[in-house]
Design an enzyme around this catalytic site. Structure first.
Site, short mmCIF file in Angstrom:
data_model
loop_
_atom_site.label_atom_id
_atom_site.label_comp_id
_atom_site.label_asym_id
_atom_site.label_seq_id
_atom_site.Cartn_x
_atom_site.Cartn_y
_atom_site.Cartn_z
N ILE A 13 0.82 -1.21 0.00
CA ILE A 13 0.00 0.00 0.00
C ILE A 13 0.86 1.27 0.00
CG2 ILE A 13 -0.29 0.22 2.51
CD1 ILE A 13 -3.31 0.80 1.89
N ASP A 36 0.94 -0.38 9.65
CA ASP A 36 1.16 0.87 10.38
C ASP A 36 2.64 1.24 10.38
OD1 ASP A 36 0.65 3.09 12.02
OD2 ASP A 36 0.44 1.90 13.85
#
Length: 176
Positions: A13, A36
């Site tokens: 991503i 994250d």
């Protein structure tokens, strides 16, 4: 018609050139593991500095920051639920993550947005169930009047890709 607005890919991503990517964050918003950690690492120190000023985020909610060194202009941070047993509001909290992220996208005129498989890693949410909630919530939001033109589910593993692809076929393609 929603079919062309939702895509599923397998990949990283942090490499996508979209208006916004969604971070599966923890409540501190100060970085962690998995997606994250990868987003914070790729974005650079500016992201952490901006996140420090946000005073965290509640589970099921979302907050937005700049993308810094990422190809995406924005990062929408959302905190997914930790799976307990399915009887503690996990489904509603996960749906809220997608809904609140898309609300922020609309408020910021974001046309294309990429989501990871929120809560399916260390938080232990069953991946098939999570995919159904994700795709169902996105379908509901895209059926409303919106400026969002494209939603991409970015899956880090082949298994996650398969769950999302099958769910899109079942919920979106076969029911239009």
């Amino acid at each position: 018609m929603i079919t062309g607005k939702i895509n599923v890919i397998e990949g990283d991503i942090t490499q996508l050139s979209v208006d916004a990517i969604v971070n599966a964050a923890n409540t501190s918003l100060l970085g962690g593991g998995g997606v994250d950690g990868a987003i914070h690492c790729a974005a650079g120190p500016g992201l952490l500095a901006e996140c420090r000023g946000l005073n965290g985020c509640e589970t099921g909610d979302a907050k937005i920051t700049q993308g810094y060194n990422l190809p995406a202009d924005w990062v929408i941070h959302t905190v997914g639920p930790v799976w307990r047993d399915g009887n503690h509001g996990e489904d509603a909290l996960l749906a809220s993550c997608y809904y609140r992220s898309l609300e922020l996208a609309k408020q910021n005129n974001i046309r294309n947005i990429a989501f990871p498989a929120i809560s399916t890693g260390a938080y232990g949410f069953p991946p098939e169930r999570a995919a159904r909630i994700a795709v169902g919530t996105v379908k509901q939001v895209l059926a409303e009047k919106t400026t969002i033109e494209q939603v991409i589910f970015v899956c880090f593993s082949k298994q996650s890709y398969n769950h999302h692809q099958q769910t899109v076929q079942e919920i979106i393609t076969n029911k239009e």
